[in-house]
Design an enzyme around this catalytic site. Structure first.
Site, PDB file in Angstrom:
ATOM      1  N   ASP A   1      33.023  34.962  42.193  1.00  0.00           N
ATOM      2  CA  ASP A   1      32.548  35.912  41.194  1.00  0.00           C
ATOM      3  C   ASP A   1      32.627  37.275  41.854  1.00  0.00           C
ATOM      4  O   ASP A   1      31.866  37.579  42.781  1.00  0.00           O
ATOM      5  CB  ASP A   1      31.111  35.581  40.790  1.00  0.00           C
ATOM      6  CG  ASP A   1      30.523  36.568  39.782  1.00  0.00           C
ATOM      7  OD1 ASP A   1      31.074  37.676  39.632  1.00  0.00           O
ATOM      8  OD2 ASP A   1      29.500  36.240  39.155  1.00  0.00           O
ATOM      9  N   VAL A   2      33.551  38.099  41.405  1.00  0.00           N
ATOM     10  CA  VAL A   2      33.852  39.351  42.110  1.00  0.00           C
ATOM     11  C   VAL A   2      32.723  40.358  42.056  1.00  0.00           C
ATOM     12  O   VAL A   2      32.770  41.381  42.759  1.00  0.00           O
ATOM     13  CB  VAL A   2      35.152  39.992  41.568  1.00  0.00           C
ATOM     14  CG1 VAL A   2      36.351  39.127  41.895  1.00  0.00           C
ATOM     15  CG2 VAL A   2      35.049  40.274  40.066  1.00  0.00           C
TER      16      VAL A   2
ATOM     17  N   ASP B   1      38.910  32.699  41.728  1.00  0.00           N
ATOM     18  CA  ASP B   1      38.585  32.850  40.310  1.00  0.00           C
ATOM     19  C   ASP B   1      37.229  32.189  40.078  1.00  0.00           C
ATOM     20  O   ASP B   1      36.749  31.412  40.913  1.00  0.00           O
ATOM     21  CB  ASP B   1      39.645  32.174  39.426  1.00  0.00           C
ATOM     22  CG  ASP B   1      39.742  32.791  38.036  1.00  0.00           C
ATOM     23  OD1 ASP B   1      40.784  33.413  37.724  1.00  0.00           O
ATOM     24  OD2 ASP B   1      38.779  32.658  37.246  1.00  0.00           O
TER      25      ASP B   1
ATOM     26  N   LYS C   1      38.059  51.294  34.071  1.00  0.00           N
ATOM     27  CA  LYS C   1      39.414  51.343  34.613  1.00  0.00           C
ATOM     28  C   LYS C   1      39.720  52.722  35.199  1.00  0.00           C
ATOM     29  O   LYS C   1      40.454  52.843  36.188  1.00  0.00           O
ATOM     30  CB  LYS C   1      40.426  50.983  33.525  1.00  0.00           C
ATOM     31  CG  LYS C   1      40.388  49.514  33.116  1.00  0.00           C
ATOM     32  CD  LYS C   1      40.691  48.587  34.291  1.00  0.00           C
ATOM     33  CE  LYS C   1      40.852  47.146  33.861  1.00  0.00           C
ATOM     34  NZ  LYS C   1      41.221  46.247  34.995  1.00  0.00           N
TER      35      LYS C   1
ATOM     36  N   THR D   1      48.489  37.972  27.874  1.00  0.00           N
ATOM     37  CA  THR D   1      47.650  37.105  28.703  1.00  0.00           C
ATOM     38  C   THR D   1      46.617  36.448  27.791  1.00  0.00           C
ATOM     39  O   THR D   1      46.472  36.849  26.630  1.00  0.00           O
ATOM     40  CB  THR D   1      46.914  37.922  29.793  1.00  0.00           C
ATOM     41  OG1 THR D   1      45.982  38.794  29.154  1.00  0.00           O
ATOM     42  CG2 THR D   1      47.895  38.746  30.628  1.00  0.00           C
TER      43      THR D   1
ATOM     44  N   TYR E   1      35.074  50.095  28.713  1.00  0.00           N
ATOM     45  CA  TYR E   1      36.255  49.527  29.373  1.00  0.00           C
ATOM     46  C   TYR E   1      37.106  50.642  29.966  1.00  0.00           C
ATOM     47  O   TYR E   1      37.515  50.583  31.135  1.00  0.00           O
ATOM     48  CB  TYR E   1      37.067  48.712  28.372  1.00  0.00           C
ATOM     49  CG  TYR E   1      38.422  48.293  28.904  1.00  0.00           C
ATOM     50  CD1 TYR E   1      38.541  47.206  29.768  1.00  0.00           C
ATOM     51  CD2 TYR E   1      39.581  48.987  28.562  1.00  0.00           C
ATOM     52  CE1 TYR E   1      39.783  46.822  30.277  1.00  0.00           C
ATOM     53  CE2 TYR E   1      40.813  48.620  29.057  1.00  0.00           C
ATOM     54  CZ  TYR E   1      40.909  47.537  29.912  1.00  0.00           C
ATOM     55  OH  TYR E   1      42.128  47.167  30.415  1.00  0.00           O
TER      56      TYR E   1
END
Length: 256
Positions: A65-66, A38, A164, A195, A160
């Site tokens: 950091d992806v 993370d 996805k 979440t 967004y």
């Protein structure tokens, strides 16, 4: 009852909170060793310490950091050094819809790249670097967390939704490419899950009521409601499941 991930090593992104934290805790409980990553290292280390107290030296917390390819390579290298292999990758980290998410004409190019880089390109980077490790193992399981938005779309959140959708489509192409190496690639499409990312919605009673009204089960999901389907796809129970997309939404998509 036997543990479902015994002798498995998993790398989970976005593991400090929400769905990623639930997946990490469940995987460890089910016998896996976990490379938990993370950008929020403070929260990640707290979560890792709690799991170590219960299960021992079965978790390696790492900053990742992806969107940064060099950090992916480093995390995978350190994970293999620690645990010897990686059998499972859960591409969970992402950025989501908020009450301030821009719509189509209000979005900027920077908004577009921010969503695409974190929710789609990052899945590519993780798979690019973990697949050679999995080939050496003789196989593996990759789970990409997409979204119900990739099927239905969300008004006011076009970038967004696009990000996805890209993850969902990429999963299917990768499943075809990697099946010959016994590497399965599947996606999970959550609906509305409680979440930290959802806080803006859950604090607005009118908005929350409108969301719940569209869910036949009559409530939002919990992170564990996503973690268990991810566990199934990661386990050998799903050894013939490849290229699938598992919707976890309380029936929202049934209503359309």
């Amino acid at each position: 009852m036997s543990k479902r991930l015994i002798d498995k090593v998993a790398l989970i992104t976005g593991a400090a909170s929400g769905q990623g934290a639930a997946e990490t805790a469940l995987f460890v409980k089910e016998g896996a060793k976990v490379i938990a990553t993370d950008v929020n290292t403070k929260l990640l280390n707290q979560h890792a310490d709690n799991l170590r107290e219960q299960y021992g030296d079965v978790i390696l917390p790492l900053k990742l950091d992806v969107t940064q390819e060099d950090q992916w390579a480093d995390a995978i290298s350190k994970g293999v050094d620690k645990f010897g292999k990686i059998d499972i990758l859960v591409n969970n980290a992402g950025i989501g819809v908020t009450d301030k998410t821009s719509g189509l004409t209000d979005s900027t190019v920077a908004d577009w790249h921010r969503f695409m880089d974190t929710n789609a390109m990052a899945h590519f980077l993780g798979m690019k670097h973990v697949v050679p490790v999995m080939k050496k193992n003789g196989g593996g399981s990759i789970i990409n967390i997409s979204s119900l938005a990739s099927v239905q779309g969300i008004a006011g959140a076009s970038p967004y939704t696009a990000s996805k959708g890209a993850s969902r489509a990429f999963t299917k192409g990768a499943a075809r490419d990697l099946g010959k190496y016994n590497i399965r690639v599947n996606s999970v499409l959550p609906g509305w899950i409680v979440t930290p990312m959802m806080q803006a919605f859950t604090l607005n009673k009118q908005l929350l009521d409108s969301l719940i009204d569209g869910i036949p089960l009559g409530h939002l999901g919990d992170p564990e409601d996503v973690a268990y389907p991810v566990l199934f796809l990661a386990s050998d129970e799903a050894k013939y499941v490849n290229g699938a997309e598992l919707i976890v939404d309380g029936g929202q998509s049934v209503r359309g």
